[in-house]
Design a protein around this motif. Structure first.
Motif, PDB file in Angstrom:
ATOM      1  N   GLU A  10      50.122  41.812  30.720  1.00  0.00           N
ATOM      2  CA  GLU A  10      50.287  40.366  30.877  1.00  0.00           C
ATOM      3  C   GLU A  10      49.139  39.767  31.683  1.00  0.00           C
ATOM      4  OE1 GLU A  10      51.968  36.753  30.116  1.00  0.00           O
ATOM      5  OE2 GLU A  10      52.599  38.704  29.314  1.00  0.00           O
ATOM      6  N   ILE A  11      48.707  40.472  32.722  1.00  0.00           N
ATOM      7  CA  ILE A  11      47.583  40.013  33.536  1.00  0.00           C
ATOM      8  C   ILE A  11      46.303  39.990  32.703  1.00  0.00           C
ATOM      9  CG2 ILE A  11      46.104  40.632  35.492  1.00  0.00           C
ATOM     10  CD1 ILE A  11      48.797  39.357  36.228  1.00  0.00           C
ATOM     11  N   GLN A  12      46.094  40.997  31.895  1.00  0.00           N
ATOM     12  CA  GLN A  12      44.909  41.042  31.041  1.00  0.00           C
ATOM     13  C   GLN A  12      44.886  39.867  30.057  1.00  0.00           C
ATOM     14  OE1 GLN A  12      45.552  45.194  29.692  1.00  0.00           O
ATOM     15  NE2 GLN A  12      43.431  45.553  30.287  1.00  0.00           N
ATOM     16  N   ARG A  13      46.022  39.569  29.471  1.00  0.00           N
ATOM     17  CA  ARG A  13      46.082  38.456  28.507  1.00  0.00           C
ATOM     18  C   ARG A  13      45.777  37.125  29.191  1.00  0.00           C
ATOM     19  NH1 ARG A  13      50.082  41.897  26.431  1.00  0.00           N
ATOM     20  NH2 ARG A  13      51.720  41.047  27.773  1.00  0.00           N
ATOM     21  N   ALA A  14      46.332  36.924  30.366  1.00  0.00           N
ATOM     22  CA  ALA A  14      46.075  35.684  31.097  1.00  0.00           C
ATOM     23  C   ALA A  14      44.602  35.587  31.491  1.00  0.00           C
ATOM     24  CB  ALA A  14      46.966  35.619  32.341  1.00  0.00           C
ATOM     25  N   PHE A  15      44.023  36.687  31.882  1.00  0.00           N
ATOM     26  CA  PHE A  15      42.612  36.700  32.269  1.00  0.00           C
ATOM     27  C   PHE A  15      41.718  36.384  31.068  1.00  0.00           C
ATOM     28  CE2 PHE A  15      38.569  38.961  33.048  1.00  0.00           C
ATOM     29  CZ  PHE A  15      38.204  38.379  34.245  1.00  0.00           C
ATOM     30  N   ASP A  16      42.033  36.965  29.938  1.00  0.00           N
ATOM     31  CA  ASP A  16      41.231  36.730  28.734  1.00  0.00           C
ATOM     32  C   ASP A  16      41.277  35.260  28.320  1.00  0.00           C
ATOM     33  OD1 ASP A  16      40.409  39.351  28.586  1.00  0.00           O
ATOM     34  OD2 ASP A  16      41.985  39.958  27.186  1.00  0.00           O
ATOM     35  N   LYS A  17      42.443  34.632  28.459  1.00  0.00           N
ATOM     36  CA  LYS A  17      42.548  33.214  28.115  1.00  0.00           C
ATOM     37  C   LYS A  17      41.699  32.355  29.048  1.00  0.00           C
ATOM     38  CE  LYS A  17      47.158  33.399  26.013  1.00  0.00           C
ATOM     39  NZ  LYS A  17      48.581  32.957  26.132  1.00  0.00           N
ATOM     40  N   LEU A  18      41.699  32.703  30.322  1.00  0.00           N
ATOM     41  CA  LEU A  18      40.892  31.957  31.276  1.00  0.00           C
ATOM     42  C   LEU A  18      39.399  32.151  31.004  1.00  0.00           C
ATOM     43  CD1 LEU A  18      42.732  32.458  34.694  1.00  0.00           C
ATOM     44  CD2 LEU A  18      42.425  30.305  33.469  1.00  0.00           C
ATOM     45  N   GLN A  72      33.546  30.963  35.003  1.00  0.00           N
ATOM     46  CA  GLN A  72      33.799  32.063  35.923  1.00  0.00           C
ATOM     47  C   GLN A  72      35.281  32.086  36.287  1.00  0.00           C
ATOM     48  OE1 GLN A  72      30.508  30.760  38.726  1.00  0.00           O
ATOM     49  NE2 GLN A  72      30.283  32.975  38.910  1.00  0.00           N
ATOM     50  N   VAL A  73      35.776  33.280  36.626  1.00  0.00           N
ATOM     51  CA  VAL A  73      37.195  33.434  36.952  1.00  0.00           C
ATOM     52  C   VAL A  73      37.359  34.296  38.203  1.00  0.00           C
ATOM     53  CG1 VAL A  73      39.455  34.265  36.179  1.00  0.00           C
ATOM     54  CG2 VAL A  73      37.877  33.220  34.527  1.00  0.00           C
ATOM     55  N   VAL A  74      38.190  33.813  39.115  1.00  0.00           N
ATOM     56  CA  VAL A  74      38.589  34.553  40.312  1.00  0.00           C
ATOM     57  C   VAL A  74      40.019  35.028  40.110  1.00  0.00           C
ATOM     58  CG1 VAL A  74      39.083  34.353  42.790  1.00  0.00           C
ATOM     59  CG2 VAL A  74      37.034  33.280  41.827  1.00  0.00           C
ATOM     60  N   VAL A  75      40.343  36.231  40.560  1.00  0.00           N
ATOM     61  CA  VAL A  75      41.694  36.761  40.407  1.00  0.00           C
ATOM     62  C   VAL A  75      42.321  36.974  41.781  1.00  0.00           C
ATOM     63  CG1 VAL A  75      41.139  37.860  38.215  1.00  0.00           C
ATOM     64  CG2 VAL A  75      40.957  39.179  40.319  1.00  0.00           C
ATOM     65  N   LEU A 107      47.501  44.728  40.874  1.00  0.00           N
ATOM     66  CA  LEU A 107      47.124  44.390  39.506  1.00  0.00           C
ATOM     67  C   LEU A 107      45.766  43.694  39.471  1.00  0.00           C
ATOM     68  CD1 LEU A 107      50.597  43.107  38.261  1.00  0.00           C
ATOM     69  CD2 LEU A 107      49.442  45.179  37.478  1.00  0.00           C
ATOM     70  N   ALA A 108      45.511  42.819  40.449  1.00  0.00           N
ATOM     71  CA  ALA A 108      44.221  42.138  40.522  1.00  0.00           C
ATOM     72  C   ALA A 108      43.095  43.142  40.760  1.00  0.00           C
ATOM     73  CB  ALA A 108      44.247  41.094  41.632  1.00  0.00           C
ATOM     74  N   LEU A 109      43.317  44.125  41.613  1.00  0.00           N
ATOM     75  CA  LEU A 109      42.317  45.155  41.858  1.00  0.00           C
ATOM     76  C   LEU A 109      42.087  46.023  40.621  1.00  0.00           C
ATOM     77  CD1 LEU A 109      43.456  46.167  45.443  1.00  0.00           C
ATOM     78  CD2 LEU A 109      41.228  45.185  44.854  1.00  0.00           C
ATOM     79  N   ARG A 110      43.159  46.324  39.907  1.00  0.00           N
ATOM     80  CA  ARG A 110      43.015  47.073  38.654  1.00  0.00           C
ATOM     81  C   ARG A 110      42.113  46.318  37.677  1.00  0.00           C
ATOM     82  NH1 ARG A 110      43.044  51.789  37.406  1.00  0.00           N
ATOM     83  NH2 ARG A 110      41.016  51.099  36.677  1.00  0.00           N
ATOM     84  N   LEU A 111      42.334  45.008  37.583  1.00  0.00           N
ATOM     85  CA  LEU A 111      41.538  44.168  36.699  1.00  0.00           C
ATOM     86  C   LEU A 111      40.076  44.141  37.148  1.00  0.00           C
ATOM     87  CD1 LEU A 111      41.968  42.314  34.203  1.00  0.00           C
ATOM     88  CD2 LEU A 111      42.159  40.416  35.800  1.00  0.00           C
ATOM     89  N   ALA A 112      39.854  44.019  38.445  1.00  0.00           N
ATOM     90  CA  ALA A 112      38.489  43.984  38.965  1.00  0.00           C
ATOM     91  C   ALA A 112      37.769  45.301  38.721  1.00  0.00           C
ATOM     92  CB  ALA A 112      38.516  43.656  40.455  1.00  0.00           C
ATOM     93  N   ALA A 113      38.487  46.410  38.813  1.00  0.00           N
ATOM     94  CA  ALA A 113      37.881  47.716  38.538  1.00  0.00           C
ATOM     95  C   ALA A 113      37.512  47.851  37.070  1.00  0.00           C
ATOM     96  CB  ALA A 113      38.839  48.830  38.953  1.00  0.00           C
ATOM     97  N   ASP A 114      38.354  47.310  36.200  1.00  0.00           N
ATOM     98  CA  ASP A 114      38.129  47.435  34.764  1.00  0.00           C
ATOM     99  C   ASP A 114      37.111  46.449  34.225  1.00  0.00           C
ATOM    100  OD1 ASP A 114      39.956  49.482  34.636  1.00  0.00           O
ATOM    101  OD2 ASP A 114      41.604  48.233  33.883  1.00  0.00           O
ATOM    102  N   ARG A 115      37.099  45.243  34.769  1.00  0.00           N
ATOM    103  CA  ARG A 115      36.288  44.169  34.181  1.00  0.00           C
ATOM    104  C   ARG A 115      35.010  43.853  34.943  1.00  0.00           C
ATOM    105  NH1 ARG A 115      39.737  41.792  30.262  1.00  0.00           N
ATOM    106  NH2 ARG A 115      37.918  40.565  29.649  1.00  0.00           N
ATOM    107  N   GLY A 116      34.805  44.503  36.086  1.00  0.00           N
ATOM    108  CA  GLY A 116      33.533  44.420  36.782  1.00  0.00           C
ATOM    109  C   GLY A 116      33.065  43.007  37.057  1.00  0.00           C
ATOM    110  N   ARG A 117      31.868  42.692  36.552  1.00  0.00           N
ATOM    111  CA  ARG A 117      31.237  41.410  36.848  1.00  0.00           C
ATOM    112  C   ARG A 117      31.944  40.223  36.207  1.00  0.00           C
ATOM    113  NH1 ARG A 117      24.728  42.808  36.462  1.00  0.00           N
ATOM    114  NH2 ARG A 117      24.699  44.369  38.141  1.00  0.00           N
ATOM    115  N   ASP A 118      32.863  40.469  35.301  1.00  0.00           N
ATOM    116  CA  ASP A 118      33.648  39.363  34.739  1.00  0.00           C
ATOM    117  C   ASP A 118      34.534  38.722  35.801  1.00  0.00           C
ATOM    118  OD1 ASP A 118      32.539  39.770  32.260  1.00  0.00           O
ATOM    119  OD2 ASP A 118      34.228  40.940  31.485  1.00  0.00           O
ATOM    120  N   VAL A 119      34.825  39.460  36.874  1.00  0.00           N
ATOM    121  CA  VAL A 119      35.660  38.966  37.968  1.00  0.00           C
ATOM    122  C   VAL A 119      34.738  38.433  39.067  1.00  0.00           C
ATOM    123  CG1 VAL A 119      37.360  39.573  39.722  1.00  0.00           C
ATOM    124  CG2 VAL A 119      37.523  40.561  37.428  1.00  0.00           C
TER     125      VAL A 119
END
Length: 256
Positions: free
Chosen positions: A79-87, A93-96, A105-117
């Motif tokens: 669910e977090i990934q889907r919301a991030f992709d929409k943003l 730029q997007v901050v989580v 969950l935010a840290l998991r996203l930052a680890a996976d998406r790198g500079r996108d965060v």
């Protein structure tokens, strides 16, 4: 399964910011057994400044603890990934950010998406616990479905988190397994990070904050101690400080 009206997700569109008309998004995640209500006031504050804001409802939350017991870490992260992709599809730029498990969950996203965060804002994030009773979860989850809840750890009188009064054990077991992978991948986190941590928290012990601060690779790293709030600090006495300082952080890390 019907959703409580107080648990509805919150979304706001961005307004162009600055002379270059940039659009900035902020994704905020609530915690385990909680619901968007714990994050919506923060989200509304940021939306009022022109940021696009997404406060999704994690699967199994805002319905019943029995429903949550059917959900797992992969469901919440999805669910977090889907919301991030929409943003990211609509913003430059997007901050989580996240509260408690939402911080994990935010840290998991930052680890996976790198500079996108572009940046990370954490409030009493949970990625570890020193409680010894969790060692019994692998067996206990097959014996009893739940234990007493962890909601409403708030110092401010008369404030309601609208979380569950029971903690579903199969879901909790999955959360702990998710934390293990988050901890392993914390060195992959390089985004600027602002962490708010309550001096007195009856849900998340200090080990999570210590592990995060010593494990991430972020060079832009700030910890702020909240002296007048318990765990759900986004609804507590220090909420105005969280709102204002996080807004300044977003402005800084997404600046041209």
């Amino acid at each position: 399964m019907s959703i409580s009206p107080i648990a509805e997700p919150f979304y706001a569109d961005a307004r162009p910011i600055g002379p270059d008309g940039r659009r900035i998004g902020v994704l905020l995640s609530h915690g385990f057994t909680g619901c968007p209500a714990s994050m919506v006031p923060w989200g509304r504050h940021l939306a009022g400044l022109g940021y696009a804001v997404a406060v999704p409802r994690l699967p199994g939350h805002g319905t019943s603890w029995q429903e949550l017991n059917k959900c797992r870490w992969a469901d919440w992260y999805g669910e977090i990934q889907r919301a991030f992709d929409k943003l990211t599809a609509n913003c430059d730029q997007v901050v989580v950010g996240g509260l408690s498990m939402g911080g994990g969950l935010a840290l998991r996203l930052a680890a996976d998406r790198g500079r996108d965060v572009a940046g990370i804002v954490l409030v009493n994030p949970a990625v570890h616990t020193e409680r010894k009773d969790v060692l019994a979860l692998p067996v206990l989850q097959h014996v009893i479905p739940s234990l007493p809840g962890i909601a409403n750890d708030i110092k401010k009188p008369g404030v309601e988190e609208h979380g569950y009064d029971r903690t579903p054990l199969k879901a909790a077991r999955s959360m702990l397994a998710g934390w293990k992978q988050v901890r392993a991948d914390l060195p992959k986190v390089t985004s600027p990070l602002l962490m708010f941590r309550s001096a007195e928290d009856h849900v998340v012990d200090p080990s999570s904050g210590q592990i995060i601060l010593t494990s991430v690779s972020s060079r832009d790293l700030t910890e702020r101690i909240l002296e007048d709030s318990f765990h759900v600090a986004t609804l507590d006495n220090d909420a105005p400080m969280i709102f204002e300082e996080s807004a300044e952080f977003v402005r800084r890390v997404t600046g041209p």
